[in-house]
Structures are given as C-alpha cells and as structure tokens.
Design an enzyme around this catalytic site. Structure first.
Site, PDB file in Angstrom:
ATOM      1  N   LYS A  38       3.414   8.447   1.477  1.00 26.21           N
ATOM      2  CA  LYS A  38       2.517   8.139   2.601  1.00 26.21           C
ATOM      3  C   LYS A  38       1.801   9.395   3.084  1.00 26.21           C
ATOM      4  O   LYS A  38       0.624   9.347   3.453  1.00 26.21           O
ATOM      5  CB  LYS A  38       3.317   7.472   3.720  1.00 26.21           C
ATOM      6  CG  LYS A  38       3.829   6.085   3.315  1.00 26.21           C
ATOM      7  CD  LYS A  38       4.943   5.602   4.230  1.00 26.21           C
ATOM      8  CE  LYS A  38       5.402   4.198   3.859  1.00 26.21           C
ATOM      9  NZ  LYS A  38       6.650   3.819   4.523  1.00 26.21           N
ATOM     10  N   VAL A  65       0.553   2.716   4.534  1.00 23.65           N
ATOM     11  CA  VAL A  65       1.012   3.806   5.427  1.00 23.65           C
ATOM     12  C   VAL A  65       1.207   3.275   6.842  1.00 23.65           C
ATOM     13  O   VAL A  65       0.273   2.733   7.437  1.00 23.65           O
ATOM     14  CB  VAL A  65      -0.007   4.964   5.484  1.00 23.65           C
ATOM     15  CG1 VAL A  65       0.567   6.146   6.261  1.00 23.65           C
ATOM     16  CG2 VAL A  65      -0.447   5.394   4.098  1.00 23.65           C
ATOM     17  N   GLY A  78       8.747  -3.841   7.641  1.00 24.06           N
ATOM     18  CA  GLY A  78       9.111  -5.208   8.004  1.00 24.06           C
ATOM     19  C   GLY A  78       8.062  -6.186   7.507  1.00 24.06           C
ATOM     20  O   GLY A  78       6.917  -5.841   7.253  1.00 24.06           O
ATOM     21  N   GLY A 117      15.132  -5.904   5.955  1.00 23.65           N
ATOM     22  CA  GLY A 117      13.959  -5.915   5.068  1.00 23.65           C
ATOM     23  C   GLY A 117      13.080  -4.684   5.198  1.00 23.65           C
ATOM     24  O   GLY A 117      11.907  -4.722   4.844  1.00 23.65           O
TER      25      GLY A 117
HETATM   26  N1  HSE Z   1      10.637   1.211   2.988  1.00 22.49           N
HETATM   27  C1  HSE Z   1       9.492   1.440   3.803  1.00 22.49           C
HETATM   28  C2  HSE Z   1       9.973   1.963   5.149  1.00 22.49           C
HETATM   29  C3  HSE Z   1       8.709   0.179   3.974  1.00 22.49           C
HETATM   30  O1  HSE Z   1      11.176   1.870   5.439  1.00 22.49           O
HETATM   31  O2  HSE Z   1       9.172   2.492   5.896  1.00 22.49           O
HETATM   32  C4  HSE Z   1       7.357   0.349   4.607  1.00 22.49           C
HETATM   33  O3  HSE Z   1       6.500   1.120   3.810  1.00 22.49           O
END
Ligand code: HSE
Length: 430
Positions: A203, A130, A301, A185
């Site tokens: 989350k 989270v 990231g 990423g």
């Molecule tokens: N894909 C998620 C985001 C990665 O963009 O927050 C981190 O949990």
C-alpha cells in the site's frame, strides 16, 4: 446516457460485499450515476458461492469475461496475481474499464499496467487497494492534487492495527488477536502478508507512486512487521508516553531522495494517529499547500472495502478519469530511496540486564559514558515476570541508525543479555 454492464470476478469476503451492495443498493447507486449500471456477470472459484439471479450469468473462466462484448466494467477481487494480470491485460486491450483491489498486482506490475492502460486509452481504478473505505487514492489524485506531498505517516493494515490494539487494551496475546482478525475477515489469505508488513508495504508503494509520481518500486522499501512486538514492549512504551503502531512512512528528502519504510513505531500518545485503534486505518499527510491533513476510516473488512470499489464504479459511470499514478506513465520517475541505516531519528531502546550486575548503580550509566553517541532522553527500569532480569527502557535522542547499531554492539555482554530498539516518529500536525 448508456447502460454499463458490470462483471464481478471473485466472490470471497470482499467480492460478496460488492455483490451485496450492487444488488441491494442499486437504486441509490444509479441515482448517483450519469450512465446507469447493472451487474450482469459473475465469476468465482466455485459456483456454490453464487446465489442465482435471473439477470446475472455465472462464468467458470474469468478470462472469458474479457472477451464478452456486452461487458463494460470488470471488478476484480481475487488474490491470485497471475490470473488477475491476465484478466487485466486482456480486458484493457478489449476496451473494458477495470477495477482492482489487488495490491500485489498494482505494486509488482504497476508501471507496466499504467503503460498498458494509456496505450489502449483505458481506465483502471483501485481505491479499495489502499485504506479500504478511506478515499485516500482519490484524495491524493484529486482533492490534494495541487500539492507536493512532503510526508505521510499511515496505518495501512487493519489486521495489524487490530492485533496491536487488542494486545494493548485487553492484554490479549498475539496469536489470539490474529485469530480474531482472521475471523472478522480482515486478514489476507496468507496472514504473514499482514503481520510481516508486506501488505502495508504494498500500500505504501502505491501511495508513494501517486504522491511522488514514481514508478511503483516495492523491492527498495525497508519492511519490518509486528511479529517481534510483545506486550512488555507495548506496556513500556505506554509508560514512556507512547503507543506502538505499524506505520508506513514516506518523506521527501533533499537531493530528490525519499525515505520510504514500514516498521512498528512509537508515536506520542498525544498525537491523534496514536489513538486510531481496531481495524481503522489512518493517513496523516503534509502537503506543501494544504498543510497537515488527516484521513481515518475502516481499513479492512467486507463492506468497507466494497464501499470503495462501488465508488470507483460510480466514477466510471460518470466518466471521471485520472492517470493511473497521477501523471502520464512515461513521466513516472524511479524513486531514490535512502537505506534504513541512514535513518536519523529517535529510538526506544530496550535492554535486558543481568540482575546481579545491574544492582551496581553505576553499571548501567557506564554503558552510555566514554564517548557513546547514545543520549538518554527518558528512561525507566522494570523487571521481567520471574524477577530474574532487569529491563531498562529508554527513549534516546535523534541518532543515525547505523551509529546506534554500532553503539549497541559495544555494550558489555555480561551486563546486557539482549537488546532491541523500536523507531520513534514524532509527526507534525495533529
Ligand atoms: N489484510 C488487509 C488488512 C485487508 O488487514 O488491512 C485490507 O487491504
């Protein structure tokens, strides 16, 4: 003082960040550890991702690591939920400490995992699941532990925040902004998890469980992503003094019920949380003793997520433990979550009006007369690109959502060609 041997499962975006920190910054990490740590094993889908190191052994099958007597801590950063669960349960049963960034796993099987961890006197940590680099799990379990968390408003998905920020600041279209987030990423393996709000809801489920000592209960949460938000919504909201953010919202209500939902939200631009852009995440919390509290940091990231994972390793090396969801598993309660239709709050109402009919000054006013429960707070008109339609945007005063839907259904369909609403949240605090 003993040495703790670490195994890393997954060498994708986050896993490679963990590998980098554990190899390059090991002296700094060990300076902060009572029991020293060392990376001794790695498992990944393909060995080609692994840079051979004399002291680090490669395993084709991650499940073998749970059997290795010499391994003390397993760090799991894979997306596949079934393998992650098999690894976790085997590792915990074999007395290993377990670190996971697997939000879906913790959400869908969190209660079972909490029970398993207690049964085997184990330890699981998941700070990276989270808010990535923001220590929000630790904050809720440790720093704010003396509080009943009454409400929180949180930007919990870096990809969505990046997309909305880019659309707003650079007039970028949705797909190009998503592509950039993927290249950086931030996005999940399946980006629909990000843009449809599912990742945020995972989350929220984890944070709500910790905040309220609830069993994780993903299925009961209302989820709406950002795919329906366009540049016109963002611009109109701005004209009215608001920014649009994808929020996870948690509120303690009366009679032991809670409001828990994920949706795009208009937030007044005067609020600090509205100013948090890019891949940053933010959690604005109200606790009964601490008052308002605001956390901000990178929410996605490679290195920011790895940073949280290594913090969990350091906790384990210093024998710092907390309950999985902030109390013993058998004391976790079922959360009673109210339906979204029962939400009572402000809304941004956007109507696309027939050009000719809307020229009659009274026609729009008539929509809100005759006993309508909709009360306009502020409004303005604009037109679409071709000038063929008039767009009416308004902030309406607090109303029950089911009443709003009923009122919209009564609109004259010759005049109102289409309609949409976006919820408005006016938080307390900053
Ligand atoms: N894909 C998620 C985001 C990665 O963009 O927050 C981190 O949990």
């Amino acid at each position: 003082v003993k040495k703790l041997n670490i195994a890393l499962v997954g060498l994708g975006n986050v896993g490679s960040g963990v590998y980098q920190i554990l190899t390059k910054e090991i002296d700094l990490i060990n300076l902060r550890c009572k029991n020293k740590i060392e990376l001794v094993a790695v498992s990944a889908r393909s060995k080609k991702d692994f840079i051979d190191q004399a002291k680090v052994k490669f395993y084709d099958n991650p499940l073998d690591l749970a059997e290795e007597k010499a391994i003390d801590i397993i760090i799991e950063v894979i997306t596949e939920e079934k393998t992650a669960y098999d690894l976790l349960s085997k590792a915990i049963k074999n007395g290993k400490k377990y670190i996971s960034a697997n939000k879906a796993l913790l959400t869908n099987r969190g209660f079972e995992i909490a029970g398993l961890v207690e049964e085997y006197n184990g330890h699981i940590a998941f700070e990276a699941a989270v808010g990535a680099a923001i220590p929000i799990v630790k904050s809720f379990k440790e720093g704010l532990a003396a509080n009943k968390i009454q409400e929180f408003y949180a930007i919990l998905n870096g990809t969505c925040n990046y997309i909305l920020s880019k659309m707003s600041a650079e007039n970028l279209d949705f797909d190009s902004a998503l592509k950039q987030a993927q290249d950086l990423g931030y996005a999940e393996f399946d980006p629909t998890f990000d843009i449809e709000g599912i990742d945020t809801a995972h989350k929220l489920t984890i944070l709500a469980a910790i905040a309220g000592n609830f069993k994780p209960h993903f299925d009961n949460i209302y989820i709406e992503g950002i795919t329906t938000i366009n540049i016109s919504d963002i611009k109109m909201a701005f004209e009215l003094g608001y920014k649009i953010k994808l929020l996870a919202i948690y509120k303690n209500l009366d009679q032991n019920s809670t409001f828990q939902a994920v949706y795009p939200t208009l937030i007044p631009i005067t609020k600090k949380i509205a100013t948090i852009d890019d891949s940053y995440n933010a959690i604005l919390t109200y606790g009964n003793n601490c008052d308002w509290n605001f956390h901000v940091g990178r929410g996605a990231g490679r290195l920011p997520t790895a940073s949280a994972i290594i913090a969990d390793v350091i906790d384990m090396a210093n024998d710092r433990f907390t309950y999985t969801f902030n109390c013993k598993a058998d004391l976790l309660e079922d959360a009673k979550i109210i339906a979204i239709n029962d939400r009572h709050g402000k809304y941004f109402l956007k109507l696309s009006l027939d050009y000719k009919l809307s020229k009659d000054n009274n026609s729009v006013a008539k929509l809100f007369l005759g006993g309508s429960k909709i009360n306009i707070e502020t409004s303005f008109f604009t037109s679409n690109k071709n000038g063929t339609e008039i767009i009416f945007g308004a902030i309406i005063t607090a109303i029950k959502e089911s009443d709003l839907i009923a009122e919209i259904a009564k609109f004259d369909q010759n005049l109102v060609k289409s309609s949409k609403f976006i919820r408005v949240e006016e938080t307390g605090g900053f």
